[in-house]
Design a protein around this motif. Sequence first.
Motif, PDB file in Angstrom:
ATOM      1  N   GLU A 121     -99.146 -22.348 -57.867  1.00  0.00           N
ATOM      2  CA  GLU A 121     -98.232 -23.315 -58.479  1.00  0.00           C
ATOM      3  C   GLU A 121     -97.023 -23.537 -57.571  1.00  0.00           C
ATOM      4  OE1 GLU A 121     -97.143 -22.223 -62.404  1.00  0.00           O
ATOM      5  OE2 GLU A 121     -99.175 -22.441 -63.220  1.00  0.00           O
ATOM      6  N   ASN A 122     -96.148 -24.444 -57.972  1.00  0.00           N
ATOM      7  CA  ASN A 122     -94.901 -24.699 -57.256  1.00  0.00           C
ATOM      8  C   ASN A 122     -93.723 -24.285 -58.117  1.00  0.00           C
ATOM      9  OD1 ASN A 122     -96.284 -25.874 -55.097  1.00  0.00           O
ATOM     10  ND2 ASN A 122     -96.151 -27.926 -55.980  1.00  0.00           N
ATOM     11  N   ILE A 123     -92.657 -23.835 -57.470  1.00  0.00           N
ATOM     12  CA  ILE A 123     -91.415 -23.567 -58.176  1.00  0.00           C
ATOM     13  C   ILE A 123     -90.364 -24.579 -57.725  1.00  0.00           C
ATOM     14  CG2 ILE A 123     -91.786 -21.113 -58.592  1.00  0.00           C
ATOM     15  CD1 ILE A 123     -90.094 -20.536 -56.092  1.00  0.00           C
ATOM     16  N   ASN A 124     -89.454 -24.901 -58.623  1.00  0.00           N
ATOM     17  CA  ASN A 124     -88.356 -25.808 -58.294  1.00  0.00           C
ATOM     18  C   ASN A 124     -87.115 -24.977 -57.978  1.00  0.00           C
ATOM     19  OD1 ASN A 124     -89.765 -28.313 -58.896  1.00  0.00           O
ATOM     20  ND2 ASN A 124     -89.654 -27.660 -61.037  1.00  0.00           N
ATOM     21  N   ILE A 125     -86.548 -25.210 -56.819  1.00  0.00           N
ATOM     22  CA  ILE A 125     -85.361 -24.451 -56.449  1.00  0.00           C
ATOM     23  C   ILE A 125     -84.183 -25.386 -56.202  1.00  0.00           C
ATOM     24  CG2 ILE A 125     -86.760 -22.640 -55.387  1.00  0.00           C
ATOM     25  CD1 ILE A 125     -85.701 -23.700 -52.661  1.00  0.00           C
ATOM     26  N   GLU A 126     -83.015 -24.845 -56.421  1.00  0.00           N
ATOM     27  CA  GLU A 126     -81.766 -25.525 -56.096  1.00  0.00           C
ATOM     28  C   GLU A 126     -81.078 -24.687 -55.032  1.00  0.00           C
ATOM     29  OE1 GLU A 126     -78.421 -25.563 -58.953  1.00  0.00           O
ATOM     30  OE2 GLU A 126     -78.721 -27.736 -58.998  1.00  0.00           O
ATOM     31  N   TYR A 127     -80.647 -25.326 -53.956  1.00  0.00           N
ATOM     32  CA  TYR A 127     -80.055 -24.560 -52.868  1.00  0.00           C
ATOM     33  C   TYR A 127     -78.905 -25.316 -52.235  1.00  0.00           C
ATOM     34  CZ  TYR A 127     -82.722 -27.502 -49.552  1.00  0.00           C
ATOM     35  OH  TYR A 127     -83.233 -28.555 -48.822  1.00  0.00           O
ATOM     36  N   LEU A 128     -78.036 -24.560 -51.572  1.00  0.00           N
ATOM     37  CA  LEU A 128     -76.873 -25.119 -50.896  1.00  0.00           C
ATOM     38  C   LEU A 128     -77.148 -25.140 -49.400  1.00  0.00           C
ATOM     39  CD1 LEU A 128     -73.863 -26.034 -51.248  1.00  0.00           C
ATOM     40  CD2 LEU A 128     -73.248 -23.651 -50.757  1.00  0.00           C
ATOM     41  N   SER A 129     -77.050 -26.311 -48.789  1.00  0.00           N
ATOM     42  CA  SER A 129     -77.287 -26.459 -47.357  1.00  0.00           C
ATOM     43  C   SER A 129     -76.264 -27.431 -46.779  1.00  0.00           C
ATOM     44  CB  SER A 129     -78.711 -26.972 -47.098  1.00  0.00           C
ATOM     45  OG  SER A 129     -78.968 -27.111 -45.715  1.00  0.00           O
ATOM     46  N   GLY A 130     -75.518 -26.956 -45.783  1.00  0.00           N
ATOM     47  CA  GLY A 130     -74.515 -27.816 -45.169  1.00  0.00           C
ATOM     48  C   GLY A 130     -73.457 -28.293 -46.131  1.00  0.00           C
ATOM     49  N   GLY A 131     -73.138 -27.465 -47.117  1.00  0.00           N
ATOM     50  CA  GLY A 131     -72.119 -27.824 -48.099  1.00  0.00           C
ATOM     51  C   GLY A 131     -72.603 -28.741 -49.197  1.00  0.00           C
ATOM     52  N   GLU A 132     -73.902 -29.075 -49.201  1.00  0.00           N
ATOM     53  CA  GLU A 132     -74.466 -29.995 -50.198  1.00  0.00           C
ATOM     54  C   GLU A 132     -75.537 -29.288 -51.019  1.00  0.00           C
ATOM     55  OE1 GLU A 132     -77.085 -34.162 -50.254  1.00  0.00           O
ATOM     56  OE2 GLU A 132     -76.079 -33.495 -48.420  1.00  0.00           O
ATOM     57  N   VAL A 133     -75.490 -29.461 -52.331  1.00  0.00           N
ATOM     58  CA  VAL A 133     -76.499 -28.889 -53.221  1.00  0.00           C
ATOM     59  C   VAL A 133     -77.736 -29.773 -53.207  1.00  0.00           C
ATOM     60  CG1 VAL A 133     -77.073 -28.213 -55.577  1.00  0.00           C
ATOM     61  CG2 VAL A 133     -74.768 -27.791 -54.683  1.00  0.00           C
ATOM     62  N   ARG A 134     -78.887 -29.176 -52.917  1.00  0.00           N
ATOM     63  CA  ARG A 134     -80.135 -29.933 -52.819  1.00  0.00           C
ATOM     64  C   ARG A 134     -81.203 -29.283 -53.688  1.00  0.00           C
ATOM     65  NH1 ARG A 134     -80.389 -30.869 -46.194  1.00  0.00           N
ATOM     66  NH2 ARG A 134     -78.238 -31.638 -45.979  1.00  0.00           N
ATOM     67  N   GLU A 135     -82.303 -29.995 -53.874  1.00  0.00           N
ATOM     68  CA  GLU A 135     -83.443 -29.477 -54.627  1.00  0.00           C
ATOM     69  C   GLU A 135     -84.700 -29.576 -53.790  1.00  0.00           C
ATOM     70  OE1 GLU A 135     -83.770 -31.542 -58.300  1.00  0.00           O
ATOM     71  OE2 GLU A 135     -81.916 -30.695 -59.144  1.00  0.00           O
ATOM     72  N   ALA A 136     -85.651 -28.671 -54.068  1.00  0.00           N
ATOM     73  CA  ALA A 136     -86.922 -28.685 -53.331  1.00  0.00           C
ATOM     74  C   ALA A 136     -87.999 -28.022 -54.174  1.00  0.00           C
ATOM     75  CB  ALA A 136     -86.784 -27.967 -51.993  1.00  0.00           C
ATOM     76  N   GLU A 137     -89.250 -28.362 -53.866  1.00  0.00           N
ATOM     77  CA  GLU A 137     -90.398 -27.685 -54.464  1.00  0.00           C
ATOM     78  C   GLU A 137     -90.975 -26.735 -53.431  1.00  0.00           C
ATOM     79  OE1 GLU A 137     -93.519 -30.039 -56.039  1.00  0.00           O
ATOM     80  OE2 GLU A 137     -92.534 -30.315 -57.983  1.00  0.00           O
ATOM     81  N   VAL A 138     -91.156 -25.484 -53.831  1.00  0.00           N
ATOM     82  CA  VAL A 138     -91.692 -24.466 -52.926  1.00  0.00           C
ATOM     83  C   VAL A 138     -93.034 -24.001 -53.468  1.00  0.00           C
ATOM     84  CG1 VAL A 138     -91.343 -22.177 -51.932  1.00  0.00           C
ATOM     85  CG2 VAL A 138     -89.393 -23.725 -52.206  1.00  0.00           C
ATOM     86  N   ALA A 139     -94.047 -24.018 -52.623  1.00  0.00           N
ATOM     87  CA  ALA A 139     -95.385 -23.587 -53.026  1.00  0.00           C
ATOM     88  C   ALA A 139     -95.450 -22.068 -53.089  1.00  0.00           C
ATOM     89  CB  ALA A 139     -96.425 -24.115 -52.040  1.00  0.00           C
ATOM     90  N   LEU A 140     -96.094 -21.549 -54.131  1.00  0.00           N
ATOM     91  CA  LEU A 140     -96.319 -20.114 -54.247  1.00  0.00           C
ATOM     92  C   LEU A 140     -97.660 -19.791 -53.596  1.00  0.00           C
ATOM     93  CD1 LEU A 140     -95.107 -19.426 -57.898  1.00  0.00           C
ATOM     94  CD2 LEU A 140     -93.854 -19.155 -55.752  1.00  0.00           C
ATOM     95  N   ILE A 141     -97.615 -19.082 -52.486  1.00  0.00           N
ATOM     96  CA  ILE A 141     -98.835 -18.784 -51.724  1.00  0.00           C
ATOM     97  C   ILE A 141     -98.948 -17.282 -51.504  1.00  0.00           C
ATOM     98  CG2 ILE A 141     -98.718 -21.010 -50.540  1.00  0.00           C
ATOM     99  CD1 ILE A 141     -97.736 -19.456 -48.045  1.00  0.00           C
ATOM    100  N   GLU A 142    -100.169 -16.828 -51.211  1.00  0.00           N
ATOM    101  CA  GLU A 142    -100.370 -15.448 -50.790  1.00  0.00           C
ATOM    102  C   GLU A 142     -99.915 -15.284 -49.348  1.00  0.00           C
ATOM    103  OE1 GLU A 142    -104.050 -13.445 -51.734  1.00  0.00           O
ATOM    104  OE2 GLU A 142    -104.592 -15.069 -53.111  1.00  0.00           O
ATOM    105  N   ALA A 143     -99.523 -14.078 -49.001  1.00  0.00           N
ATOM    106  CA  ALA A 143     -99.116 -13.808 -47.631  1.00  0.00           C
ATOM    107  C   ALA A 143    -100.300 -14.041 -46.688  1.00  0.00           C
ATOM    108  CB  ALA A 143     -98.631 -12.375 -47.501  1.00  0.00           C
ATOM    109  N   PRO A 144    -100.155 -14.882 -45.660  1.00  0.00           N
ATOM    110  CA  PRO A 144    -101.260 -15.155 -44.732  1.00  0.00           C
ATOM    111  C   PRO A 144    -101.670 -13.898 -43.969  1.00  0.00           C
ATOM    112  CG  PRO A 144     -99.472 -16.759 -44.482  1.00  0.00           C
ATOM    113  CD  PRO A 144     -98.942 -15.657 -45.327  1.00  0.00           C
ATOM    114  N   ASP A 145    -102.969 -13.690 -43.867  1.00  0.00           N
ATOM    115  CA  ASP A 145    -103.490 -12.541 -43.108  1.00  0.00           C
ATOM    116  C   ASP A 145    -103.822 -12.981 -41.684  1.00  0.00           C
ATOM    117  OD1 ASP A 145    -104.168  -9.943 -42.671  1.00  0.00           O
ATOM    118  OD2 ASP A 145    -106.103 -10.030 -43.697  1.00  0.00           O
ATOM    119  N   THR A 146    -102.931 -13.743 -41.093  1.00  0.00           N
ATOM    120  CA  THR A 146    -103.087 -14.226 -39.726  1.00  0.00           C
ATOM    121  C   THR A 146    -101.753 -14.033 -38.996  1.00  0.00           C
ATOM    122  OG1 THR A 146    -102.464 -16.466 -40.439  1.00  0.00           O
ATOM    123  CG2 THR A 146    -104.826 -15.959 -40.298  1.00  0.00           C
TER     124      THR A 146
END
Length: 460
Positions: A334-359
Amino acid sequence: MRLLLSAFISLALMSSATAETKVPTNQTEISLSFVPLVKEAAPAVVNIFANRVVQQSESPFRGNPMFEGMFNGQQRMRPRVQNSLGSGVILSEDGIVVSNYHVVGMATVIRVVLTDRREFEAEVLLADQSSDLAILKISADTALPHLNLRDSDSVEVGELALAIGNPFGIGQTVTSGIISGLARSGVATGNARGYFLQTDAAINPGNSGGALVDVNGELIGVNTSILTRSGGSNGVGFAIPANLVARYVEQARAGNRTFTQAWAGIYGQAVDFSLAEGFGLSVPEGVVISSMHPVSPFAVAGLSSGDIVLSVDGQPVNTPAEMLFRMSVRPVGENINIEYLSGGEVREAEVALIEAPDTPDRDARTIQDGTLAGLGIANINPAIQQEMKLATSVDEGVVVTRVLGPLRRLGLRVGDVLSSINGQDIESTADVEDASKADSRGWQIDGVRGGQRFSYRFRI
């Protein structure tokens, strides 16, 4: 004084006259106690007795700081049965039981005893040391009493709560209190540090794995640890939230033997007052990303080092443990919705929940011959990082996965990252294999342990 007292009595009479008068209609309202709640919830809380076989030294010098080290590796070992006592909670009528890993982990025999004295042998479906949770299964001919899970995000400070378990092995005991804190992190439990509900309901040794229930008899957490100096309860107890328990049950029913956790691929720290000033925040909040793996899903979503994650799915996060918890209660894929501060500006993004790559390929090996015989090694990749709890900054090189024989007595440990052997740089497991074939009497192994460099020199 007499006039003041008269006025107070008159005011009290007026207040009582305007209040609604209600005659108690049942025994519950008459007794004003937790009796009905306990009668409903207690049968679903069980006692757990676990046995494990451990190897114990027969040396007469065992425990003697002066002589024990002189005979390290030369002591005879004998098996010894170690017993542990704890509690558990039945979560379904078909016998799914949750308890703590430190109660049943590595046990060879597990007995579950119900309040009606029925006993069952339990099978471990899923166990996870990092979260200190274990999911068990017992089988009965009839439907078993069980508790329903409540959404632990809806729990508030000040709610009444009951802790039910088997403290000190004296039998099932119920204590009452309130929820005294939320989002407690950095508290040691078993071998882990996690994210907990805090309660002042008395929790003592043996309560581990027991139930923390609300006034409706729903499970809001699994009791797991206390803060104490005496060994007894000081009114500061911690419980693993029900939302995380639900995710473990879900994976256990799906057949997972270990918990599949979403991989963040970042290393972060809580924003304290000094960091908040540097970032121009009015109050300390969020988790600042210190470093990030190149293929981290947060990097893919557009975040970079120095950004501050403020919330996950609308829930504020102020510690790395809190952020990991928010990711763990959502299924991988699934995806999670996050709110984050970058360069003094509050932004939003969708982050995919993935398993740790075995590569890249871990290329796990065990050295078979020579001075390094018995040494297990693997190339570091995200999956290895997560499995072995390595720092995110350690994203390449070779890690020790097993140590036997003379190297163990030398002091080499699982989790050590090798940097060179006899002056030869180590970048892959193939390099270790090559270095192990050296015809030399003098050896030097260099590496990093917990961020600190080490060097072992020895002769054969």
